[in-house]
Design a protein around this motif. Structure first.
Motif, PDB file in Angstrom:
ATOM      1  N   GLY A  40       0.752  -1.681  -0.027  1.00  0.00           N
ATOM      2  CA  GLY A  40      -0.247  -0.011  -0.146  1.00  0.00           C
ATOM      3  C   GLY A  40       0.906   1.103  -0.229  1.00  0.00           C
ATOM      4  N   LEU A  41       1.704   0.782   0.935  1.00  0.00           N
ATOM      5  CA  LEU A  41       2.498   2.526   0.513  1.00  0.00           C
ATOM      6  C   LEU A  41       3.064   2.320  -0.312  1.00  0.00           C
ATOM      7  CD1 LEU A  41       3.821   2.347   4.317  1.00  0.00           C
ATOM      8  CD2 LEU A  41       2.289   3.535   3.731  1.00  0.00           C
ATOM      9  N   GLU A  42       4.485   1.734  -1.012  1.00  0.00           N
ATOM     10  CA  GLU A  42       4.951   1.398  -2.247  1.00  0.00           C
ATOM     11  C   GLU A  42       3.939   1.930  -3.260  1.00  0.00           C
ATOM     12  OE1 GLU A  42       8.514  -1.592  -1.908  1.00  0.00           O
ATOM     13  OE2 GLU A  42       6.876  -2.944  -2.943  1.00  0.00           O
ATOM     14  N   GLY A  43       2.625   1.365  -3.198  1.00  0.00           N
ATOM     15  CA  GLY A  43       1.228   1.776  -3.503  1.00  0.00           C
ATOM     16  C   GLY A  43       1.135   3.007  -4.569  1.00  0.00           C
ATOM     17  N   ASN A  44       0.730   4.107  -3.068  1.00  0.00           N
ATOM     18  CA  ASN A  44       0.498   5.373  -2.618  1.00  0.00           C
ATOM     19  C   ASN A  44       1.863   6.296  -2.799  1.00  0.00           C
ATOM     20  OD1 ASN A  44      -1.391   4.378  -0.993  1.00  0.00           O
ATOM     21  ND2 ASN A  44      -0.530   4.645   0.843  1.00  0.00           N
ATOM     22  N   TYR A  45       3.071   5.887  -2.876  1.00  0.00           N
ATOM     23  CA  TYR A  45       4.034   6.532  -3.423  1.00  0.00           C
ATOM     24  C   TYR A  45       4.259   6.875  -4.598  1.00  0.00           C
ATOM     25  CZ  TYR A  45       9.004   8.730  -3.022  1.00  0.00           C
ATOM     26  OH  TYR A  45      10.126   9.692  -3.558  1.00  0.00           O
ATOM     27  N   ILE A  46       4.142   5.860  -5.691  1.00  0.00           N
ATOM     28  CA  ILE A  46       3.770   5.804  -7.086  1.00  0.00           C
ATOM     29  C   ILE A  46       2.632   6.881  -7.028  1.00  0.00           C
ATOM     30  CG2 ILE A  46       4.086   4.519  -9.130  1.00  0.00           C
ATOM     31  CD1 ILE A  46       5.455   2.718  -7.924  1.00  0.00           C
ATOM     32  N   ALA A  47       1.566   6.085  -6.546  1.00  0.00           N
ATOM     33  CA  ALA A  47       0.046   7.322  -7.401  1.00  0.00           C
ATOM     34  C   ALA A  47       0.821   8.675  -6.833  1.00  0.00           C
ATOM     35  CB  ALA A  47      -0.629   6.967  -6.259  1.00  0.00           C
ATOM     36  N   GLY A  48       1.413   9.019  -6.391  1.00  0.00           N
ATOM     37  CA  GLY A  48       1.309  10.361  -5.900  1.00  0.00           C
ATOM     38  C   GLY A  48       2.256  11.320  -6.821  1.00  0.00           C
ATOM     39  N   MET A  49       3.381  10.233  -7.434  1.00  0.00           N
ATOM     40  CA  MET A  49       4.518  10.856  -8.307  1.00  0.00           C
ATOM     41  C   MET A  49       3.300  10.847  -9.851  1.00  0.00           C
ATOM     42  SD  MET A  49       7.720   8.298  -8.093  1.00  0.00           S
ATOM     43  CE  MET A  49       8.492   8.716  -9.266  1.00  0.00           C
ATOM     44  N   THR A  50       2.550   9.742  -9.668  1.00  0.00           N
ATOM     45  CA  THR A  50       2.129  10.287 -10.587  1.00  0.00           C
ATOM     46  C   THR A  50       0.801  11.422 -10.602  1.00  0.00           C
ATOM     47  OG1 THR A  50       1.989   8.095 -11.662  1.00  0.00           O
ATOM     48  CG2 THR A  50      -0.202   8.784 -12.480  1.00  0.00           C
ATOM     49  N   SER A  51       0.194  11.691  -9.229  1.00  0.00           N
ATOM     50  CA  SER A  51      -0.318  12.927  -9.518  1.00  0.00           C
ATOM     51  C   SER A  51       0.356  13.849  -9.643  1.00  0.00           C
ATOM     52  CB  SER A  51      -1.278  12.505  -8.519  1.00  0.00           C
ATOM     53  OG  SER A  51      -1.481  13.600  -8.344  1.00  0.00           O
ATOM     54  N   LEU A  52       1.314  14.461  -9.491  1.00  0.00           N
ATOM     55  CA  LEU A  52       2.576  15.283  -9.539  1.00  0.00           C
ATOM     56  C   LEU A  52       2.721  15.129 -11.541  1.00  0.00           C
ATOM     57  CD1 LEU A  52       3.823  17.710  -7.759  1.00  0.00           C
ATOM     58  CD2 LEU A  52       5.543  15.536  -7.787  1.00  0.00           C
ATOM     59  N   GLN A  53       2.997  14.488 -11.831  1.00  0.00           N
ATOM     60  CA  GLN A  53       3.121  14.626 -12.910  1.00  0.00           C
ATOM     61  C   GLN A  53       1.973  14.744 -14.506  1.00  0.00           C
ATOM     62  OE1 GLN A  53       6.206  13.913 -15.101  1.00  0.00           O
ATOM     63  NE2 GLN A  53       4.665  15.042 -16.475  1.00  0.00           N
ATOM     64  N   THR A  54       0.347  14.632 -13.465  1.00  0.00           N
ATOM     65  CA  THR A  54      -0.158  15.007 -13.896  1.00  0.00           C
ATOM     66  C   THR A  54      -0.710  16.510 -14.106  1.00  0.00           C
ATOM     67  OG1 THR A  54      -1.591  13.015 -13.574  1.00  0.00           O
ATOM     68  CG2 THR A  54      -3.441  15.022 -14.097  1.00  0.00           C
ATOM     69  N   LYS A  55      -0.641  17.046 -12.904  1.00  0.00           N
ATOM     70  CA  LYS A  55      -0.788  18.633 -12.482  1.00  0.00           C
ATOM     71  C   LYS A  55       0.050  19.105 -13.263  1.00  0.00           C
ATOM     72  CE  LYS A  55      -0.658  21.387  -8.356  1.00  0.00           C
ATOM     73  NZ  LYS A  55       0.174  22.588  -8.959  1.00  0.00           N
ATOM     74  N   ILE A  56       1.789  18.875 -13.405  1.00  0.00           N
ATOM     75  CA  ILE A  56       2.226  19.126 -14.796  1.00  0.00           C
ATOM     76  C   ILE A  56       2.154  19.599 -15.655  1.00  0.00           C
ATOM     77  CG2 ILE A  56       4.911  19.335 -15.341  1.00  0.00           C
ATOM     78  CD1 ILE A  56       5.337  18.268 -12.367  1.00  0.00           C
ATOM     79  N   ASP A  57       1.244  18.031 -16.269  1.00  0.00           N
ATOM     80  CA  ASP A  57       0.756  18.516 -17.728  1.00  0.00           C
ATOM     81  C   ASP A  57      -0.013  19.684 -17.698  1.00  0.00           C
ATOM     82  OD1 ASP A  57       2.484  16.207 -17.631  1.00  0.00           O
ATOM     83  OD2 ASP A  57       0.385  14.770 -18.099  1.00  0.00           O
ATOM     84  N   GLY A  58      -1.117  19.384 -16.406  1.00  0.00           N
ATOM     85  CA  GLY A  58      -1.879  20.659 -16.166  1.00  0.00           C
ATOM     86  C   GLY A  58      -1.400  21.772 -16.781  1.00  0.00           C
ATOM     87  N   GLU A  59      -0.267  21.771 -15.551  1.00  0.00           N
ATOM     88  CA  GLU A  59       0.120  23.789 -15.820  1.00  0.00           C
ATOM     89  C   GLU A  59       1.165  23.609 -17.586  1.00  0.00           C
ATOM     90  OE1 GLU A  59       0.754  23.155 -11.037  1.00  0.00           O
ATOM     91  OE2 GLU A  59       2.637  22.647 -12.195  1.00  0.00           O
ATOM     92  N   GLN A  60       1.052  22.995 -17.678  1.00  0.00           N
ATOM     93  CA  GLN A  60       1.966  23.309 -19.012  1.00  0.00           C
ATOM     94  C   GLN A  60       0.952  23.328 -19.800  1.00  0.00           C
ATOM     95  OE1 GLN A  60       4.232  19.792 -19.135  1.00  0.00           O
ATOM     96  NE2 GLN A  60       6.228  21.084 -19.150  1.00  0.00           N
ATOM     97  N   LYS A  61      -0.549  22.805 -20.033  1.00  0.00           N
ATOM     98  CA  LYS A  61      -1.219  23.184 -21.322  1.00  0.00           C
ATOM     99  C   LYS A  61      -1.066  24.561 -20.590  1.00  0.00           C
ATOM    100  CE  LYS A  61      -5.675  21.361 -22.052  1.00  0.00           C
ATOM    101  NZ  LYS A  61      -6.324  22.665 -21.893  1.00  0.00           N
ATOM    102  N   LYS A  62      -1.631  25.001 -19.270  1.00  0.00           N
ATOM    103  CA  LYS A  62      -1.936  26.199 -19.144  1.00  0.00           C
ATOM    104  C   LYS A  62      -1.074  26.994 -19.470  1.00  0.00           C
ATOM    105  CE  LYS A  62      -5.575  27.453 -16.712  1.00  0.00           C
ATOM    106  NZ  LYS A  62      -6.682  27.360 -16.652  1.00  0.00           N
ATOM    107  N   LEU A  63      -0.257  26.957 -19.234  1.00  0.00           N
ATOM    108  CA  LEU A  63       0.608  28.183 -19.829  1.00  0.00           C
ATOM    109  C   LEU A  63       1.071  28.198 -21.199  1.00  0.00           C
ATOM    110  CD1 LEU A  63       3.292  29.822 -18.653  1.00  0.00           C
ATOM    111  CD2 LEU A  63       4.634  27.910 -19.516  1.00  0.00           C
ATOM    112  N   THR A  64       0.672  26.965 -21.897  1.00  0.00           N
ATOM    113  CA  THR A  64       0.252  27.128 -23.584  1.00  0.00           C
ATOM    114  C   THR A  64      -0.812  28.167 -23.882  1.00  0.00           C
ATOM    115  OG1 THR A  64       1.311  24.838 -23.420  1.00  0.00           O
ATOM    116  CG2 THR A  64      -0.072  26.074 -25.579  1.00  0.00           C
ATOM    117  N   GLU A  65      -1.880  27.936 -22.974  1.00  0.00           N
ATOM    118  CA  GLU A  65      -3.262  28.681 -23.531  1.00  0.00           C
ATOM    119  C   GLU A  65      -2.761  30.182 -23.457  1.00  0.00           C
ATOM    120  OE1 GLU A  65      -5.709  26.361 -21.077  1.00  0.00           O
ATOM    121  OE2 GLU A  65      -5.872  25.278 -22.830  1.00  0.00           O
TER     122      GLU A  65
END
Length: 384
Positions: free
Chosen positions: A113-138
């Motif tokens: 569970g803790l290893e899964g949460n760590y990876i999920a946190g990294m994935t969530s952070l990458q998703t946030k970055i992708d959204g911010e980069q899209k916002k920057l392009t707009e």
């Protein structure tokens, strides 16, 4: 395993008891041999207050859960003569092994569970970055708030649908009302249309369409069709007001949102400030993601080391035997008084955990002893 006290509510009648700490016993002295048998007999032959149909010895001996029982006398550290009953409980080792197995499974699940949460946190952070980069392009394209524009576009579609339905309701033409209602009512926001007449129109229109294929034998409209058409027309009059109000709110909201979007587009300084802010967020989140990525292996290694140590400790010194104890003092007139009730859990290395029963648990234990329906500690322990 650490010693613990049970204190759970009893079921049925409760024997009145005075229970103290377990006596610290020092063994039987030879001079006590003559009187010890009499003291043990005094306890065994006493009436069990919880159930007067039993003597204590009758209730406590020949229990299904006991692989063996033993009565003895010893002196405690202050010179009192103690009568002790001991029952070796059946299934104790298996019961505690089952607890260890559950603990083992939980710890193994903790690692995953803790290893899964760590990876999920990294994935969530990458998703946030992708959204911010899209916002920057707009932002760089001059689109200040694409969400606001999308909302305006959606509101315009709603406005068009509601305007068409309003025209149909105002026309009074049942065929037009049915066609329009069935076409767009499913897409209308229910929170904007809380008038019961609107839902009535949509329901009646749907039923009317199915009824209209079943005209009377002479080809004339049936009584049901006529009734439905009258109901639809009547309900439309009330619904018109609700639609007009909603259309007015939509028009006002669209106008305000469109003006705000245009104002943002004209504010180049505002766009530049937001570009700076979003760029800073991207940089911060990228740094955090890089840190999480670099620390992943260490985190996993430390996690498996710390939890792994707990896993390895399970079962190294298991409980191998459990005895239930009751101890009495006996007055000069041979009246017994229960002074201790509990259990001893013996581990593989020989050390013992004392489990002293609380007052309520003593009463429950005695009721279970009288019932004598359990033959395994896994059934008995949860009740005490």
């Amino acid at each position: 395993m650490t010693a613990h006290n049970h204190d759970r509510p009893p079921s049925g009648r409760v024997i009145l008891l005075r229970v103290s700490q377990k006596a610290l016993l020092f063994g039987i002295a030879s001079t006590l041999a003559a009187c010890s048998g009499g003291k043990v007999a005094a306890v065994q032959n006493a009436i069990l207050p919880a159930d007067p149909s039993y003597k204590i010895g009758q209730a406590f001996d020949h229990r299904k859960i006991c692989t063996s029982t033993k009565w003895d006398t010893v002196k405690d550290g202050r010179g009192r003569l103690i009568v002790e009953y001991r029952c070796e409980l059946s299934g104790v080792a298996d019961y505690y092994k089952s607890l260890d197995d559950k603990k083992l499974a939980a710890l193994q699940g903790t690692i995953q569970g803790l290893e899964g949460n760590y990876i999920a946190g990294m994935t969530s952070l990458q998703t946030k970055i992708d959204g911010e980069q899209k916002k920057l392009t707009e932002l760089n394209a001059g689109i200040v708030n694409p969400d606001a524009q999308a909302n305006v576009d959606a509101e315009k579609i709603k406005l068009q649908d509601q305007s068409e339905e309003l025209l149909a309701l105002k026309s009074g033409d049942v065929t037009s009302i049915i066609s329009t209602t069935n076409r767009i009512s499913a897409s209308l926001p229910t929170d904007s249309f809380n008038d019961a007449d609107l839902s009535t129109i949509a329901r009646d229109a749907s039923e009317h369409l199915s009824l209209s294929t079943k005209a009377g034998q002479n080809g004339a409209p049936s009584a049901e069709l006529t009734r439905d058409e009258n109901g639809i027309t009547s309900a439309s009059q009330s619904a018109i007001y609700e639609l007009q109000r909603s259309i007015g709110l939509l028009q006002s909201g669209i106008a305000q949102s469109a003006a705000s979007i245009q104002q943002d587009k004209n504010d180049t300084a505002g766009i530049q400030n937001r570009i700076v802010d979003v760029s800073a967020l991207i940089k911060s989140d990228q740094d955090e993601l890089a840190k999480e990525t670099a620390g992943k292996e260490d985190y996993f290694r430390n996690l498996e080391k710390s939890v792994g140590a707990q896993i390895q400790a399970i079962g190294l010194n298991p409980v191998v035997r459990g005895d239930e104890l009751f101890q009495w003092t006996v007055a000069d007139d041979n009246t017994p008084s229960l002074v201790y009730a509990g259990a001893e859990m013996v581990h593989k290395d020989g050390h013992t955990d004392d489990i002293a029963y609380g007052y309520n648990s003593v009463g429950t234990a005695i009721q279970l002893i009288v019932q004598n329906s359990m033959n395994n500690y896994s059934q008995y322990e949860p009740q005490i």
